[in-house]
Design a protein around this motif. Structure first.
Motif: not given
Lengths: 251, 224
Positions: A13-18, A53-62, A74-76, A167-168
Motif C-alpha cells: 500500500l502506498d500513500s493510501v487515502n480514503k 483490511c477491506r481495501t486490499i481486495n477492494r471491497l472498499e475502493p480508495i 489492483l484492477p478497478a 488471507m485477510l
C-alpha cells in the motif's frame, strides 16, 4: 518469530487515502507485507483498521494512493478484479457463510463457479479442508445449524478452497462467544505456521504476540507504529499505543 | 340461474375466464423475466442501467393501467401498425399481454429489490470476495435468498395481475368482465346473480392462490 520475508513483497500500500464523507478513515497509509508474513493490525475502534483490511481486495475502493498485489496494481472493476479477489482469501467478523447453501456447498462454490473445477475434485478438497479445520462431520448442515466458532472455521475453509496467495482476517473472533475464540485462533495459528501470508485485524493480543511477525498499530486513520510484536508490547514508542495498551493489558 | 343454463351464455362465461387465465399466465411469465432484469439493472454498478430501471419503474408504476392498455391498442397497433396476429382476438390478447407485463414488471422489480434488501450485505461481499462476478453474485447468492422473502409479495402481484387482466376488455377482448357486461345488458332482471357468479369465480380462483403463496413463503423461509 524469525523474519520469513523473501523476495519482493506480496501486498504493497502506498500513500493510501480514503474518506467516508468528511471522515478521513485512511490517512496516507503505506505498508508492505512480504510473502509468508503474518501482520496483525490493532488499534482502537474507528481507527480505520477494518477499512484498511477491506481495501486490499477492494471491497472498499480508495480515494488516492496505490495498492499493489503480487506485483500488479489492483484492477478497478470487472473480470480482472474478480480474478484478484479469487486469489485473496477473506474472513469476515460475521462469517457471512451463504445461508442457503450447506457448509460443503459454501466451500466448493468458489472452486466450481470461479475456477470451473470439476465438482468431484472441489468436493474432495473441500472435505479435506473441512477436516483440517475440524468440522468435516458438519459438511451437510446449513450455516444456521452450526455454532459461531464452527461457522467461522467453515468460512476459513471456504477462503482456503480458492488456494489464495494471501488471507485477510477482519476481526475474525470479535463476534464469537469467548469459549469459541480459541478454536478459531488455533486454525489461524496453524495457517501462519504453514507459511500463509496473513493480514489480521484483531483484538486478540495473545495471537498478536505468538503468531505475528509484525504488529501494526493504527489510530485515527494513521499507521502509527510498525514493529515486531515483542518490541511493540514491551516498548511502544507512541503515546497513543502506550495509552491503548495500558487500557487493554491491565485487565 | 336460467342465464347460465343457456349453453351459449355458459360458453361465453367459460371462454371469458379462459382469456383471463391465459392473459394472467403469459403476462406473469413475461413480467417475471422482465422484472428480474429490471431489478438486476437497479442494483447494478452501471449508472446508465440503474437509470433505465428506475425510469421504467417510475413511468409504469405511476401510469393507470387503462392508459397503458389503451396505448398498446391505439398507439402500438392503430398508429404504429404493430400487429401480432391476423386474428382480431389474438391480436388484442397479445397487445394486452404487452401492456400487462410492462406494467406488472415495475411492481415485480420493486418487490425483488426490496427482497434483495433483506439479504445482508455480507452475503454479497463474501460472494465477491471469493471472486464471483456481479452476475454470479446476484444469480447464485443474492437472488435465491431474496426469492424467499419475495414469494409473499409475488402472490399479491399475481392476484392483482389476474384482476387487472379484465382491463384488456376495454380494447375489445371478450374476457370475463366484457362477457358479464353483455349478459347484464341482455338479462336486466338477473343483474345480482350474474354479478355474484362472476365475482365468485374470481374469488374461487384467487383465494386459494393467496393461501398457496403464503404457505410457500413459510416453507421456503431462510434460516439465519
Amino acid at each position: 518469530m524469525d523474519d520469513v520475508t523473501t523476495g519482493e513483497p506480496l501486498i504493497v500500500l502506498d500513500s493510501v487515502n480514503k474518506w467516508f464523507g468528511p471522515l478521513h478513515v485512511l490517512d496516507d497509509v503505506s505498508l508492505s507485507v512480504g510473502r509468508g508474513e503474518v501482520v496483525v493490525v490493532i488499534g482502537p475502534s474507528g481507527s480505520g483498521k477494518s477499512t484498511l483490511c477491506r481495501t486490499i481486495n477492494r471491497l472498499e475502493p480508495i480515494n488516492s494512493g496505490t495498492i499493489t498485489f503480487d506485483g500488479q496494481a489492483l484492477p478497478a472493476e470487472g473480470k480482472a478484479l474478480a480474478k484478484l479477489r479469487s486469489e485473496v482469501g477473506m474472513v469476515f467478523q460475521s462469517f457471512n457463510l451463504f445461508a442457503h447453501k450447506t457448509i460443503l456447498e459454501n466451500v466448493t462454490l468458489g472452486p466450481t463457479k470461479v475456477r470451473k473445477e470439476k465438482v468431484a475434485t472441489a468436493r474432495e478438497r473441500g472435505l479435506a479442508l473441512l477436516d483440517r479445520v475440524g468440522i468435516a462431520n458438519q459438511a451437510d448442515k446449513f450455516p444456521a445449524q452450526l455454532s459461531g466458532g464452527q461457522q467461522q472455521r467453515a468460512a476459513i475453509a471456504r477462503a482456503l478452497a480458492m488456494q489464495p496467495k494471501a488471507m485477510l482476517f477482519d476481526e475474525p473472533t470479535s463476534a464469537l462467544d469467548p469459549e469459541m475464540v480459541g478454536e478459531v485462533l488455533d486454525v489461524m495459528t496453524s495457517l501462519a505456521r504453514d507459511g500463509m501470508t496473513m493480514v489480521v485485524v484483531t483484538h486478540e493480543m495473545g495471537f498478536a504476540r505468538h503468531a505475528a511477525n509484525r504488529v501494526i498499530f493504527m489510530a485515527d486513520g494513521k499507521l502509527v507504529e510498525d514493529a515486531a510484536p515483542t518490541e511493540f508490547f514491551a516498548n511502544p514508542r507512541s503515546e497513543r499505543a502506550k495509552d491503548f495498551l495500558s487500557k487493554i493489558l491491565t485487565h | 340461474m336460467h342465464v347460465f343454463t343457456d349453453p351459449k351464455n355458459f360458453d361465453a362465461y367459460v371462454s371469458g375466464f379462459l382469456w383471463i387465465l391465459k392473459l394472467t399466465g403469459a403476462s406473469a411469465a413475461c413480467a417475471l423475466v422482465l422484472g428480474v432484469l429490471l431489478a438486476a439493472m437497479r442494483v447494478s454498478p452501471v449508472p446508465v442501467l440503474r437509470g433505465f430501471g428506475a425510469g421504467w419503474v417510475n413511468i409504469f408504476r405511476n401510469t393507470p393501467l387503462t392508459l397503458v392498455i389503451f396505448f398498446c391498442y391505439f398507439g402500438l397497433y392503430s398508429t404504429l401498425g404493430l400487429s401480432l396476429s391476423q386474428e382480431l382476438d389474438l391480436n388484442r390478447y397479445w397487445l394486452g399481454v404487452i401492456g400487462l407485463s410492462t406494467y406488472t414488471a415495475a411492481f415485480v422489480c420493486e418487490a425483488i429489490r426490496s427482497g434483495i434488501n433483506t439479504v445482508p450485505t455480507g452475503q454479497a461481499e463474501a460472494a465477491r470476495a471469493i471472486g464471483l462476478s456481479f452476475a454470479q453474485t446476484l444469480r447464485i447468492v443474492v437472488l435465491p435468498q431474496a426469492a424467499r422473502s419475495v414469494i409473499a409479495p409475488f402472490g399479491s402481484i399475481l392476484i392483482a395481475l389476474c384482476k387487472n387482466a379484465t382491463i384488456v376488455g376495454t380494447i375489445g377482448l371478450m374476457e370475463s368482465s366484457n362477457v358479464m357486461k353483455d349478459l347484464i345488458n341482455s338479462y336486466g332482471n338477473a343483474v345480482i346473480p350474474i354479478f355474484l357468479v362472476f365475482a365468485g369465480t374470481f374469488a374461487a380462483l384467487l383465494i386459494p392462490t393467496g393461501y398457496f403463496f403464503g404457505w410457500l413463503a413459510n416453507k421456503l423461509a431462510v434460516k439465519r
